[in-house]
Design a protein around this motif. Structure first.
Motif, PDB file in Angstrom:
ATOM      1  N   GLU A 147      -0.261  20.324 -54.677  1.00 24.51           N
ATOM      2  CA  GLU A 147       0.613  19.151 -54.580  1.00 24.51           C
ATOM      3  C   GLU A 147       1.536  19.272 -53.377  1.00 24.51           C
ATOM      4  N   ASN A 148       2.101  20.437 -53.170  1.00 27.38           N
ATOM      5  CA  ASN A 148       2.974  20.666 -52.015  1.00 27.38           C
ATOM      6  C   ASN A 148       2.209  20.491 -50.712  1.00 27.38           C
ATOM      7  N   GLN A 149       0.944  20.899 -50.714  1.00 28.88           N
ATOM      8  CA  GLN A 149       0.113  20.747 -49.518  1.00 28.88           C
ATOM      9  C   GLN A 149      -0.146  19.272 -49.225  1.00 28.88           C
ATOM     10  N   VAL A 150      -0.365  18.482 -50.291  1.00 31.92           N
ATOM     11  CA  VAL A 150      -0.586  17.043 -50.132  1.00 31.92           C
ATOM     12  C   VAL A 150       0.660  16.384 -49.538  1.00 31.92           C
ATOM     13  N   VAL A 151       1.821  16.716 -50.094  1.00 35.69           N
ATOM     14  CA  VAL A 151       3.080  16.154 -49.601  1.00 35.69           C
ATOM     15  C   VAL A 151       3.264  16.488 -48.118  1.00 35.69           C
ATOM     16  N   LYS A 152       3.026  17.750 -47.760  1.00 36.99           N
ATOM     17  CA  LYS A 152       3.177  18.176 -46.365  1.00 36.99           C
ATOM     18  C   LYS A 152       2.175  17.455 -45.462  1.00 36.99           C
ATOM     19  N   GLN A 153       0.951  17.315 -45.945  1.00 40.26           N
ATOM     20  CA  GLN A 153      -0.092  16.656 -45.153  1.00 40.26           C
ATOM     21  C   GLN A 153       0.282  15.208 -44.860  1.00 40.26           C
ATOM     22  N   ILE A 154       0.767  14.507 -45.868  1.00 40.47           N
ATOM     23  CA  ILE A 154       1.136  13.103 -45.682  1.00 40.47           C
ATOM     24  C   ILE A 154       2.346  12.987 -44.759  1.00 40.47           C
ATOM     25  N   ASN A 155       3.361  13.805 -44.995  1.00 41.91           N
ATOM     26  CA  ASN A 155       4.558  13.747 -44.154  1.00 41.91           C
ATOM     27  C   ASN A 155       4.262  14.149 -42.716  1.00 41.91           C
ATOM     28  N   ASP A 156       3.449  15.174 -42.546  1.00 43.52           N
ATOM     29  CA  ASP A 156       3.098  15.626 -41.192  1.00 43.52           C
ATOM     30  C   ASP A 156       2.278  14.586 -40.430  1.00 43.52           C
ATOM     31  N   SER A 157       1.576  13.737 -41.176  1.00 44.95           N
ATOM     32  CA  SER A 157       0.751  12.708 -40.522  1.00 44.95           C
ATOM     33  C   SER A 157       1.610  11.639 -39.840  1.00 44.95           C
ATOM     34  N   GLY A 158       2.860  11.499 -40.310  1.00 44.65           N
ATOM     35  CA  GLY A 158       3.735  10.472 -39.758  1.00 44.65           C
ATOM     36  C   GLY A 158       3.486   9.093 -40.327  1.00 44.65           C
ATOM     37  N   ALA A 159       2.649   8.985 -41.365  1.00 43.57           N
ATOM     38  CA  ALA A 159       2.369   7.688 -41.988  1.00 43.57           C
ATOM     39  C   ALA A 159       3.633   7.115 -42.618  1.00 43.57           C
ATOM     40  N   GLN A 160       3.782   5.805 -42.494  1.00 39.70           N
ATOM     41  CA  GLN A 160       4.941   5.119 -43.070  1.00 39.70           C
ATOM     42  C   GLN A 160       4.557   4.238 -44.256  1.00 39.70           C
ATOM     43  N   LEU A 161       3.280   3.873 -44.333  1.00 33.67           N
ATOM     44  CA  LEU A 161       2.771   3.086 -45.456  1.00 33.67           C
ATOM     45  C   LEU A 161       1.661   3.889 -46.124  1.00 33.67           C
ATOM     46  N   ILE A 162       1.883   4.263 -47.385  1.00 35.91           N
ATOM     47  CA  ILE A 162       0.910   5.085 -48.117  1.00 35.91           C
ATOM     48  C   ILE A 162       0.320   4.243 -49.232  1.00 35.91           C
TER      49      ILE A 162
END
Length: 252
Positions: A147-162
């Motif tokens: 779960e922590n890896q998923v959060v980091k992956q999404i945040n690191d991507s710079g996406a603003q709309l998930i």
């Protein structure tokens, strides 16, 4: 733009359809952590049956009136003529808005087989879309490390709309748990992606307007959906009639 109206246990946002696209885009651009629930009859009944889930939905930054029965109920009980803000319409419109406004997008959930189909669709219909990731988690619960890896992956991507496609109530609970952790606006899109990509057909417009889209879906997938709709629709009718008489009593 919008005001909230209590309806059968849910706090539903009201306003014209385009204002929802604008407000969701605004939440995404603000780069904060937010989530949007797209409320239909199924979600309403799930919230009625589970108080904690009702809190999850009502705590959302935006709760859109998806189902026609909800829109008709808002007019019937409160005189609010409400546009339907359905996930099937919302998904392509949010993506088109993201492509125009340069809002980076991440898709979480769904079937991994949809990725190449989505890429083809985006090339034709969404020029300029900035897709930062498309991840389909396993059906089992994720470990804390995963779960922590998923959060980091999404945040690191710079996406603003998930865009979150895990199905109700799983996606709403996931978004609520991720608020404050994921830096973007999460929107629960349910099963809208296969419809947008043409894998599944949507009900004719006359069935949508007559609150019969559920019947069309039932005819498409009777084995999977018959029990859900039998129970869900019965409970909704009960709640609707109960509210009708409650309002009449209050007016006396």
């Amino acid at each position: 733009m919008k005001q909230r109206q209590h309806f059968l246990g849910l706090e539903v946002d009201t306003g014209p359809y385009p204002s929802f696209i604008h407000e969701i885009g605004k939440l995404a651009k603000e780069k904060g952590s937010a989530y949007v629930c797209v409320a239909n009859v199924h979600m309403l009944v799930e919230a009625y049956q589970e108080q904690e889930f009702a809190k999850v939905v009502n705590a959302a930054d935006i709760v859109t009136p998806d189902g026609m029965p909800i829109c008709l109920g808002l007019e019937h009980f409160y005189g609010i003529k409400q546009d339907r803000v359905a996930g099937m319409n919302l998904l392509p419109d949010l993506l088109a808005n993201a492509a125009t406004k340069k809002i980076p997008v991440y898709i979480y959930g769904g079937d991994p087989k949809l990725k190449p189909l989505f890429d083809t669709y985006a090339q034709t219909h969404l020029p300029g879309l900035d897709l930062r990731g498309f991840y389909c988690p396993p059906f089992r619960p994720l470990s804390e490390k995963e779960e922590n890896q998923v959060v980091k992956q999404i945040n690191d991507s710079g996406a603003q709309l998930i865009l979150v496609s895990l199905g109700c109530p799983k996606q709403e609970k996931w978004m609520a748990a991720m608020k404050g952790r994921i830096n973007g606006c999460m929107v629960g899109i349910g099963g809208a992606m296969p419809v947008m990509l043409g894998i599944k057909k949507r009900a004719p417009v006359w069935m949508q307007k007559a609150s019969l889209e559920w019947l069309y879906r039932l005819l498409q997938e009777p084995a999977r959906l018959h029990k859900r709709y039998l129970v869900t629709n019965t409970i909704f009718v009960y709640l609707y009639i109960k509210e009708f008489f409650n309002i009449r009593i209050k007016k006396k």
